[in-house]
Design an enzyme around this catalytic site. Structure first.
Site, PDB file in Angstrom:
ATOM      1  N   SER A  93       0.848  -1.184   0.000  1.00 51.86           N
ATOM      2  CA  SER A  93       0.000   0.000   0.000  1.00 51.86           C
ATOM      3  C   SER A  93       0.889   1.242   0.000  1.00 51.86           C
ATOM      4  O   SER A  93       2.113   1.144   0.037  1.00 51.86           O
ATOM      5  CB  SER A  93      -0.901  -0.001   1.233  1.00 51.86           C
ATOM      6  OG  SER A  93      -0.113   0.027   2.409  1.00 51.86           O
ATOM      7  N   LYS A 129      -5.661   9.022  -7.806  1.00 43.82           N
ATOM      8  CA  LYS A 129      -5.752   7.762  -7.060  1.00 43.82           C
ATOM      9  C   LYS A 129      -7.155   7.198  -7.268  1.00 43.82           C
ATOM     10  O   LYS A 129      -8.123   7.711  -6.719  1.00 43.82           O
ATOM     11  CB  LYS A 129      -5.474   7.986  -5.577  1.00 43.82           C
ATOM     12  CG  LYS A 129      -5.455   6.693  -4.764  1.00 43.82           C
ATOM     13  CD  LYS A 129      -5.128   6.984  -3.296  1.00 43.82           C
ATOM     14  CE  LYS A 129      -5.066   5.682  -2.500  1.00 43.82           C
ATOM     15  NZ  LYS A 129      -6.384   5.022  -2.443  1.00 43.82           N
TER      16      LYS A 129
END
Length: 717
Positions: A93, A129
Site C-alpha cells: 500500500s 488515485k
C-alpha cells in the site's frame, strides 16, 4: 474511538501500549472488512485517522513497535472463495498525506534521504488515485495467465476467468514485450455505468447498490463470469510487479509503455520537478473531480527515476518513493431526525444519528456517527469546545461529512436553522436494552471521566451477550463457518433449551443437546440436514484452537488480536496463562510483575486482563469452555541469524557512509528497532562525529556504543 482518547503527546508508555493493542485489533478487523469482504464499517478518513494515530504512537514509542504492527501490514487475508495466488512481488500500500504541508514534507524527505542533490533535480509523477479494486495481471510469453487481487499484499485471489471478460484488458501483448510481465492497476466501475445499473435495479424493484467501488469489487468476485461480463468493469494500469526485462527507466516511461501495449492509462498523469508544481496539479484534479466519470480519492506522487526508487527502497508495508495525497472529506446539509443508542460488546453506548436521506459524494446517507455523549454536547476529548461549543439537537440542520464508504459523521450544526423549542439531547443513564445503569468510569491513574458511558449489566445485557458470541465466532477468533450474526441471534433468542446458545460453551454442546431433543434443528426454517451437518462439522473442527485465538475470543477489554498473540507467545500454554492471571489477582507479586514486563503490555491492559479473571462468572464460562476445547501450545518466534534482530538501536551524530534514513532502513530490515532517544531499553548506540547528550546518556546507562565502522562490521556491511 479516537475522540475518546488522549493526544499522542499526553500518553505514557503503558497507555501507548494499550492504544497500540486497540489500534492493531481495529485496523486488522477493518482491513478484513474492506479488503477481504468488501463490507467496510468505517469511512476511509476514519481508517486513515486510526492508521495515522498508530504510526504517531510508534514514532514516539519505538520500543513498542512489534513485528505484527499494523504499520508493517497490507490489506487482509484473501477469502477462501477463489484459489489463492502468491504474488511474485508483494503488492504494497501507499503512505498517505493529508495536507499541502505533508506533500511538501514528502518531497523534502526524498531529498533528505538521497543526500546532496540540488533542488529541482528530482522528477515526480502525479496521477489520480482511483477508488477501485487493486489488480495484478501476469503475462507469460505475452499471454494473460493469471489475474489476482491484492489480498493481504502477499497472497491474493485468482479471478482470472472474470478478468478475461473485461474488454479493455489485453489478452495478449505485442511481440516486443518481455517474456514475463506483471501489470498492476485498478479495476473500477464508471459512475455512468453505476447509475445505469442502479436505474435497472430500481425498475425491477430490487435493492440499489451502495457505491461504484463495492459494486465493482462484488462484480469481480462473482462465481459466474457472465455476471462480471455484464457489469461493464474498466481498468487503469499504473504499476508493475515481476518483469523479466525493464522496458523503461522511469515511472512515466513505464506507463507510456503500458499504453503502447494496449492498456488504458490515466490521461491526467504528468511529470513535475517541484512540490509547487505537484500541488498545483493536485488542486487542478481536485477541481475536475466532480466531472470525472470515475471515483478518485486523492493524487499519487511518485519519484520518476527507477534507480532513485531503488535507492529509496521500502518501509515494511509501503515504498519511500511514493505517497497518496488524499482529498478532504465531502460535506452536505441535512436534518437530524433522531438519535439511536447502540450497545456494543463491551457495553459501550454509542449514539448514531438518524438523518433525512441525503446524497454525499454520490452515496445516499441516512446515518452518521455521533461518537459519544460529550461530542453531542460540543465537548472534545480533553474537555475543549468543539464546533465552538455548539451542541447537537434532534431537529437540527447539520453538516454531514463523508470521506469513505459507510458511516459519515456530523461535523457541525447550522444554528440559524435550529427549530424553535428544540431541547438539548439527554443521553440515557440506563441501558436501552436491559435497563441496567449506564455509567462513565473514572480512570484511576488520571482521575478523568471516561468519554464512553457503559452498561453495567454484563452478560445480563442481551446486547453485550449477543455481541460477545458474535466476537467469539468471528474470523480472528474461533472462525466457525455457518455461525454468522443472524444464526447467533437465532440461537440466542430460542426458548428451546436444546437449541438455545447464550454462552460460548453452549456452542460446543449444541449437537449433544440436539441428539436428546425431539425438536430437531434440521426441521427449523433456514436449516436442513446438509447445513446442520456442516455446522456441526465446523464446530467440531474448532475443538482444537490456537492459544492466541482462544485468548482473543474471550473478549477481554483492550485485548485485540495482536495483544492476544503477545500473551500466547509469552506464556506458551493456557495452563500457564490461566494460572498466572489468577495468581495476579491482587495486582502485585511475581505473576503481576511478569505480566507487566511483557513488551507491549502496559498496566491498563494488564489490569483489564486480571479484572476479567477475577470475575466468577467469567471463570465459570472459561472453565466450561475448556471442557469442550483444547488450546494448542503457542509457537515460538522464528529465530533470525541477524546479530541485531530484536535489539533497539539509536543513531546519533553524523554518519559518513550513508544517510541517517538509509541507516535506519538497513537496521530495520535486519530486525532491529530504531529509537530516537536513549533509555534503559536501548541495546546499541551508534555514534558518529558530533554525538552529544545521547552518547553521554548511553555511557551513563551502560549501553553498548560503537562508531559507524564498527556498526557496519557488526551487520556485515
Amino acid at each position: 474511538m479516537l475522540n475518546q482518547r488522549k493526544s499522542v503527546e499526553q500518553l505514557n508508555e503503558a497507555e501507548a501500549a494499550e492504544e497500540l493493542a486497540f489500534l492493531a485489533a481495529e485496523l486488522a478487523r477493518h482491513d478484513m472488512l474492506y479488503h477481504g469482504k468488501d463490507a467496510p464499517e468505517i469511512s476511509d478518513a476514519d481508517y486513515d485517522a486510526l492508521k495515522r494515530r498508530n504510526d504517531l504512537i510508534e514514532e514516539r514509542f519505538p520500543v513498542l513497535v512489534r513485528e505484527d504492527s499494523p504499520s508493517r501490514k497490507v490489506g487482509a487475508a484473501p477469502s477462501l472463495t477463489f484459489a489463492p495466488v502468491v504474488h511474485a512481488r508483494p503488492m504494497l500500500s501507499l503512505d498517505n498525506t493529508f495536507s499541502d504541508e505533508d506533500a511538501r514534507a514528502f518531497v523534502a524527505g526524498v531529498y533528505r534521504f538521497l543526500g546532496k542533490l540540488p533542488d529541482g533535480s528530482i522528477a515526480f509523477t502525479a496521477e489520480p488515485k482511483i477508488d477501485g479494486l487493486s489488480m495484478s495481471l501476469r503475462y507469460e510469453n505475452r499471454r494473460l495467465v493469471t489475474a489476482a487481487t491484492r489480498g493481504d499484499g502477499t497472497t491474493g485471489e485468482n479471478v482470472t476467468a472474470n478478468v478475461r471478460t473485461i474488454g479493455m484488458i489485453p489478452q495478449t501483448l505485442p511481440a516486443d514485450a518481455p517474456d514475463v510481465v506483471e501489470i498492476r492497476g485498478e479495476i473500477y466501475m464508471a459512475k455512468s455505468d453505476f447509475a445505469a445499473l442502479n436505474a435497472e435495479m430500481a425498475a425491477q424493484g430490487r435493492p440499489l447498490y451502495v457505491n461504484p467501488r463495492n459494486t465493482a469489487s462484488g462484480s469481480l468476485r462473482q462465481l459466474d463470469a457472465k455476471v462480471t461480463a455484464n457489469r461493464k468493469l474498466r481498468f487503469f494500469a499504473y504499476a508493475w510487479g515481476e518483469m523479466s526485462a525493464m522496458p523503461a527507466d522511469t515511472q512515466l516511461g513505464m506507463v507510456e509503455t503500458f499504453k503502447a501495449w494496449g492498456f488504458p492509462v490515466n490521461p491526467l498523469m504528468q511529470r513535475f520537478f517541484s512540490a509547487d508544481e505537484l500541488l498545483e496539479h493536485y488542486h487542478h484534479i481536485e477541481r475536475e473531480r466532480p466531472d470525472l466519470d470515475y471515483d478518485i480519492d486523492g493524487v499519487v506522487y511518485k519519484v520518476d527515476r527507477l534507480d532513485l526508487q531503488a535507492r529509496l527502497g521500502f518501509r515494511s508495508r509501503s515504498p519511500r518513493w511514493a505517497t497518496a495525497h488524499k482529498f478532504p472529506a465531502e460535506q452536505a446539509f441535512t436534518r437530524l431526525k433522531g438519535i439511536d443508542i447502540q450497545v456494543g460488546r463491551t457495553g459501550a453506548l454509542t449514539p448514531v444519528a438518524r438523518l433525512e436521506p441525503i446524497t454525499v459524494g454520490g452515496v445516499v446517507v441516512t446515518n452518521a456517527t455521533l461518537h459519544n455523549e460529550d461530542y453531542i454536547r460540543g465537548v472534545g476529548n480533553t474537555g475543549e469546545p468543539i464546533r465552538d461549543g455548539r451542541d447537537v439537537r434532534i431537529g437540527d440542520m447539520v453538516i454531514v461529512q463523508r470521506a469513505g464508504d459507510v458511516i459519515p459523521q456530523i461535523v457541525d450544526v447550522v444554528m440559524d436553522e435550529r427549530p424553535e423549542g428544540a431541547e438539548p439531547y439527554r443521553f440515557p443513564t440506563t441501558c436501552p436494552i436491559c435497563g441496567s445503569h449506564a455509567v462513565r468510569d473514572i480512570n484511576e491513574k488520571t482521575g478523568k471521566v471516561d468519554a464512553v458511558r457503559r452498561c453495567t449489566g454484563g452478560f445480563v445485557c442481551r446486547a453485550q451477550a449477543v455481541e460477545h458470541l458474535k466476537h467469539f465466532v468471528s474470523r480472528n477468533a474461533f472462525d466457525i463457518e455457518g455461525l454468522g450474526s443472524k444464526q447467533i441471534e437465532f440461537f440466542f433468542e430460542s426458548e428451546d433449551e436444546n437449541l438455545r446458545i447464550r454462552t460460548a460453551p453452549e456452542i460446543f454442546t449444541l449437537e449433544r443437546r440436539q441428539e436428546a431433543s425431539l425438536n430437531k434443528l434440521e426441521n427449523t426454517d433456514g436449516f436442513g440436514k446438509v447445513s446442520v451437518r456442516k455446522l456441526y462439522e465446523a464446530i467440531n473442527a474448532r475443538r482444537s484452537i490456537a492459544l492466541h485465538r482462544l485468548i482473543y475470543a474471550l473478549g477481554i477489554r483492550h485485548v485485540g488480536e495482536t495483544t492476544a498473540k503477545l500473551l500466547a507467545r509469552s506464556y506458551g500454554s493456557y495452563e500457564h496463562f490461566g494460572a498466572a492471571m489468577t495468581e495476579a489477582a491482587g495486582f502485585s507479586g511475581d505473576a503481576w510483575n511478569e505480566l507487566n514486563s511483557i513488551d507491549g503490555i502496559g498496566e491498563v491492559v494488564a489490569r483489564a486482563i486480571v479484572e476479567f479473571y477475577k470475575e466468577p462468572r467469567n471463570l465459570k464460562v472459561v472453565s466450561e469452555l475448556l471442557q469442550e476445547v483444547t488450546p494448542e501450545s503457542a509457537e515460538l518466534p522464528v529465530a533470525t541469524d541477524s546479530p541485531v534482530a530484536g535489539k533497539t538501536v539509536v543513531f546519533t551524530g553524523s554518519l559518513e557512509k550513508m544517510t541517517r534514513e538509509e541507516a535506519k532502513a538497513k537496521a530495520e530490515s535486519l530486525g532491529a528497532k530504531v529509537a530516537g532517544s536513549v533509555s534503559k531499553k536501548t541495546d546499541i548506540v551508534v555514534a558518529g562525529p558530533g554525538a552529544g547528550s545521547k552518547l553521554d546518556k548511553a555511557r551513563e546507562l551502560g549501553v553498548q556504543t560503537m562508531d559507524e565502522d564498527e556498526w557496519l562490521a557488526l551487520i556485515g556491511g
